[in-house]
Design a protein around this motif. Structure first.
Motif, PDB file in Angstrom:
ATOM      1  N   GLU A 154      -0.936   7.791   9.306  1.00 15.39           N
ATOM      2  CA  GLU A 154      -2.399   7.738   9.387  1.00 15.39           C
ATOM      3  C   GLU A 154      -3.009   6.990   8.205  1.00 15.39           C
ATOM      4  O   GLU A 154      -4.055   6.357   8.331  1.00 15.39           O
ATOM      5  CB  GLU A 154      -2.968   9.157   9.435  1.00 15.39           C
ATOM      6  CG  GLU A 154      -2.658   9.911  10.717  1.00 15.39           C
ATOM      7  CD  GLU A 154      -3.032  11.380  10.615  1.00 15.39           C
ATOM      8  OE1 GLU A 154      -3.683  11.760   9.603  1.00 15.39           O
ATOM      9  OE2 GLU A 154      -2.679  12.155  11.519  1.00 15.39           O
ATOM     10  N   SER A 155      -2.354   7.068   7.055  1.00 13.31           N
ATOM     11  CA  SER A 155      -2.898   6.452   5.841  1.00 13.31           C
ATOM     12  C   SER A 155      -2.810   4.931   5.864  1.00 13.31           C
ATOM     13  O   SER A 155      -3.535   4.249   5.143  1.00 13.31           O
ATOM     14  CB  SER A 155      -2.156   6.973   4.607  1.00 13.31           C
ATOM     15  OG  SER A 155      -0.861   6.394   4.511  1.00 13.31           O
ATOM     16  N   VAL A 195       1.643   5.597  -0.750  1.00  6.94           N
ATOM     17  CA  VAL A 195       1.218   6.978  -0.965  1.00  6.94           C
ATOM     18  C   VAL A 195       2.243   7.621  -1.893  1.00  6.94           C
ATOM     19  O   VAL A 195       3.414   7.235  -1.903  1.00  6.94           O
ATOM     20  CB  VAL A 195       1.106   7.781   0.349  1.00  6.94           C
ATOM     21  CG1 VAL A 195      -0.074   7.297   1.165  1.00  6.94           C
ATOM     22  CG2 VAL A 195       2.390   7.707   1.161  1.00  6.94           C
ATOM     23  N   ALA A 228      -0.095   3.361   4.885  1.00 11.83           N
ATOM     24  CA  ALA A 228       0.798   2.958   3.792  1.00 11.83           C
ATOM     25  C   ALA A 228       2.085   2.346   4.332  1.00 11.83           C
ATOM     26  O   ALA A 228       2.578   2.735   5.398  1.00 11.83           O
ATOM     27  CB  ALA A 228       1.125   4.161   2.914  1.00 11.83           C
ATOM     28  N   ASN A 231       0.859  -1.182   0.000  1.00 12.08           N
ATOM     29  CA  ASN A 231       0.000   0.000   0.000  1.00 12.08           C
ATOM     30  C   ASN A 231       0.894   1.230   0.000  1.00 12.08           C
ATOM     31  O   ASN A 231       1.742   1.385   0.882  1.00 12.08           O
ATOM     32  CB  ASN A 231      -0.901   0.011   1.236  1.00 12.08           C
ATOM     33  CG  ASN A 231      -1.801  -1.204   1.304  1.00 12.08           C
ATOM     34  OD1 ASN A 231      -2.414  -1.581   0.307  1.00 12.08           O
ATOM     35  ND2 ASN A 231      -1.876  -1.833   2.473  1.00 12.08           N
ATOM     36  N   GLU A 278      -1.620  15.951   1.111  1.00 12.10           N
ATOM     37  CA  GLU A 278      -0.668  15.450   0.114  1.00 12.10           C
ATOM     38  C   GLU A 278       0.071  16.586  -0.578  1.00 12.10           C
ATOM     39  O   GLU A 278       1.219  16.442  -0.984  1.00 12.10           O
ATOM     40  CB  GLU A 278      -1.412  14.593  -0.925  1.00 12.10           C
ATOM     41  CG  GLU A 278      -0.503  13.832  -1.882  1.00 12.10           C
ATOM     42  CD  GLU A 278      -0.015  14.671  -3.053  1.00 12.10           C
ATOM     43  OE1 GLU A 278       1.076  14.387  -3.580  1.00 12.10           O
ATOM     44  OE2 GLU A 278      -0.727  15.624  -3.438  1.00 12.10           O
ATOM     45  N   ALA A 328       1.085  12.058   8.415  1.00 10.66           N
ATOM     46  CA  ALA A 328       0.018  11.786   7.452  1.00 10.66           C
ATOM     47  C   ALA A 328       0.199  10.409   6.814  1.00 10.66           C
ATOM     48  O   ALA A 328      -0.773   9.676   6.593  1.00 10.66           O
ATOM     49  CB  ALA A 328      -0.005  12.873   6.376  1.00 10.66           C
ATOM     50  N   LEU A 368      -2.911   4.783  -2.115  1.00 10.58           N
ATOM     51  CA  LEU A 368      -3.816   5.358  -1.128  1.00 10.58           C
ATOM     52  C   LEU A 368      -3.809   6.880  -1.191  1.00 10.58           C
ATOM     53  O   LEU A 368      -2.834   7.500  -1.610  1.00 10.58           O
ATOM     54  CB  LEU A 368      -3.393   4.921   0.284  1.00 10.58           C
ATOM     55  CG  LEU A 368      -3.231   3.422   0.536  1.00 10.58           C
ATOM     56  CD1 LEU A 368      -2.711   3.197   1.954  1.00 10.58           C
ATOM     57  CD2 LEU A 368      -4.540   2.683   0.316  1.00 10.58           C
ATOM     58  N   GLU A 369      -4.908   7.474  -0.746  1.00  6.86           N
ATOM     59  CA  GLU A 369      -4.944   8.920  -0.546  1.00  6.86           C
ATOM     60  C   GLU A 369      -4.405   9.216   0.848  1.00  6.86           C
ATOM     61  O   GLU A 369      -4.529   8.398   1.764  1.00  6.86           O
ATOM     62  CB  GLU A 369      -6.382   9.432  -0.673  1.00  6.86           C
ATOM     63  CG  GLU A 369      -6.992   9.234  -2.050  1.00  6.86           C
ATOM     64  CD  GLU A 369      -6.255  10.002  -3.131  1.00  6.86           C
ATOM     65  OE1 GLU A 369      -5.781  11.131  -2.848  1.00  6.86           O
ATOM     66  OE2 GLU A 369      -6.139   9.470  -4.253  1.00  6.86           O
ATOM     67  N   TRP A 370      -3.802  10.408   1.007  1.00  2.00           N
ATOM     68  CA  TRP A 370      -3.327  10.769   2.339  1.00  2.00           C
ATOM     69  C   TRP A 370      -3.523  12.249   2.594  1.00  2.00           C
ATOM     70  O   TRP A 370      -3.612  13.058   1.678  1.00  2.00           O
ATOM     71  CB  TRP A 370      -1.888  10.323   2.567  1.00  2.00           C
ATOM     72  CG  TRP A 370      -0.844  10.846   1.611  1.00  2.00           C
ATOM     73  CD1 TRP A 370      -0.974  11.112   0.284  1.00  2.00           C
ATOM     74  CD2 TRP A 370       0.522  11.127   1.936  1.00  2.00           C
ATOM     75  NE1 TRP A 370       0.214  11.529  -0.248  1.00  2.00           N
ATOM     76  CE2 TRP A 370       1.149  11.547   0.733  1.00  2.00           C
ATOM     77  CE3 TRP A 370       1.277  11.052   3.096  1.00  2.00           C
ATOM     78  CZ2 TRP A 370       2.498  11.903   0.679  1.00  2.00           C
ATOM     79  CZ3 TRP A 370       2.623  11.396   3.035  1.00  2.00           C
ATOM     80  CH2 TRP A 370       3.214  11.818   1.848  1.00  2.00           C
ATOM     81  N   ARG A 371      -3.606  12.588   3.869  1.00  2.01           N
ATOM     82  CA  ARG A 371      -3.902  13.951   4.297  1.00  2.01           C
ATOM     83  C   ARG A 371      -2.786  14.919   3.887  1.00  2.01           C
ATOM     84  O   ARG A 371      -1.612  14.606   3.996  1.00  2.01           O
ATOM     85  CB  ARG A 371      -4.073  13.959   5.826  1.00  2.01           C
ATOM     86  CG  ARG A 371      -4.323  15.310   6.440  1.00  2.01           C
ATOM     87  CD  ARG A 371      -4.606  15.188   7.929  1.00  2.01           C
ATOM     88  NE  ARG A 371      -3.542  14.505   8.656  1.00  2.01           N
ATOM     89  CZ  ARG A 371      -2.432  15.115   9.103  1.00  2.01           C
ATOM     90  NH1 ARG A 371      -2.241  16.402   8.864  1.00  2.01           N
ATOM     91  NH2 ARG A 371      -1.521  14.426   9.775  1.00  2.01           N
TER      92      ARG A 371
END
Length: 247
Positions: free
Chosen positions: A201-202, A135, A204, A133, A170, A198, A165-168
Motif C-alpha cells: 500500500e505504501s 519503508v 515502497a 522509496n 509500522e 502495508a 516513506l511512512e507505512w500503516r
C-alpha cells in the motif's frame, strides 16, 4: 576508543555481508572495531524458549570471550541480540555471584549499531547512496526494549537518492519471533503477510531493518507472495551502499 564487534548468528551464518558493511561504515567514521575470537550465540533462542540453564551456559561463554579485553563499547547489528545481552544477562546471572558482575559489565557496554552511530559517535550522517522509496521496519526488541526508534531514520534521511516513506501499522511485529515462527508457523506467516500488505500500500520498492532475522522472515514471505522485486536490506548495507556497492 576500543570497540568490539558482536556478530549475531544470523549475520555470521546467513548474511555475512551485513557484518562486512558494519565494519566499513565504522571505519569510515573513524572506528576500527576488533572481532573477539571465540564468540558464539548470545543464548537468546534458549532463553526465549524457557531453557534458562542452557541459555546461561551459552551466555557465560559469551561473557568470558568479551571479558578477555577491556572494551569501551560492544557493537552489534541487531536490536534483538543487543536487548538480550543488555537487558537479560543481568537477569540470568542475578543469583550467580561469580558471573553476575562481569555479565553486568558486558551488558552495560553493548550497543545496537544505529544507536552507537547516532548516540555515541554523534554522527549526523553515515553516508550511503541508494535510489528508491523505502519503508523501515523496527524490530520488536529494538522498539520495546531498547527504545531505539529515531536513530535509524535519522541516518536514512541522509542517504542520497532514498525517500523514506511512512507505512500503516509500522509498529506491528513481523511475525518471526525466533522459535515462535517454528512453533506457530501459520500465525507467523499471517503476521508477515499483514506487514507485506502495508508495504504494498505504501508504494515502497525497498524494505530496510536493523535486524537480519526480521528481514529473513519478511524476505521469505515476499518471495512466496510474488513480491520478488522488493529489495531487502539491513541498515548497514544501505549506509555502505554507493560507489558501485549495494551492500
Amino acid at each position: 576508543m576500543k570497540v568490539a564487534l558482536f556478530i549475531p548468528c544470523f549475520v555470521d551464518l546467513i548474511y555475512p555481508q551485513v557484518g562486512v558493511s558494519v565494519v566499513r561504515v565504522l571505519r569510515r567514521l573513524g572506528v576500527d572495531p576488533a572481532y573477539p575470537e571465540g564468540q558464539t550465540c548470545c543464548g537468546q533462542p534458549a532463553f526465549n524458549s524457557g531453557f534458562l540453564g542452557e541459555a546461561r551456559n551459552v551466555a557465560r561463554h559469551f561473557v568470558d570471550v568479551f571479558e578477555r579485553d577491556e572494551w569501551d563499547y560492544i557493537v552489534t547489528p541487531s536490536g534483538s541480540c543487543a536487548a538480550m545481552v543488555s537487558h537479560y544477562y543481568p537477569v540470568l546471572f542475578k543469583d550467580h555471584p561469580g558471573t553476575r558482575e562481569p555479565a553486568e559489565r558486558i551488558a552495560g557496554k553493548v550497543r545496537e549499531f544505529s544507536d552507537f552511530l547516532v548516540n555515541v559517535l554523534e554522527a549526523e550522517s553515515a553516508g550511503g547512496r541508494l535510489e528508491g522509496n523505502a519503508v523501515f521496519h523496527t524490530g520488536c526488541h529494538q522498539r520495546r526494549e531498547l527504545g531505539v526508534l529515531h536513530e535509524p531514520r535519522k541516518l536514512l534521511s541522509h542517504v542520497e537518492g532514498l525517500e523514506l516513506l511512512e507505512w500503516r501499522n509500522e509498529e506491528l511485529c513481523c511475525g518471526f519471533g525466533g522459535t515462535f515462527s517454528v512453533k506457530m508457523p501459520d500465525v507467523s506467516s499471517a503476521m508477515a503477510d499483514e506487514k507485506i500488505r502495508a508495504l504494498e500500500e505504501s508504494g515502497a520498492d525497498t524494505l530496510i531493518s536493523c535486524d537480519s532475522s526480521c528481514l529473513m522472515h519478511l524476505e521469505g514471505r515476499l518471495k512466496k507472495t510474488g513480491h520478488e522485486d522488493v529489495r531487502v536490506y539491513h541498515l548497514a548495507q544501505v549506509l555502505d551502499s554507493g560507489e558501485g556497492r549495494d551492500g
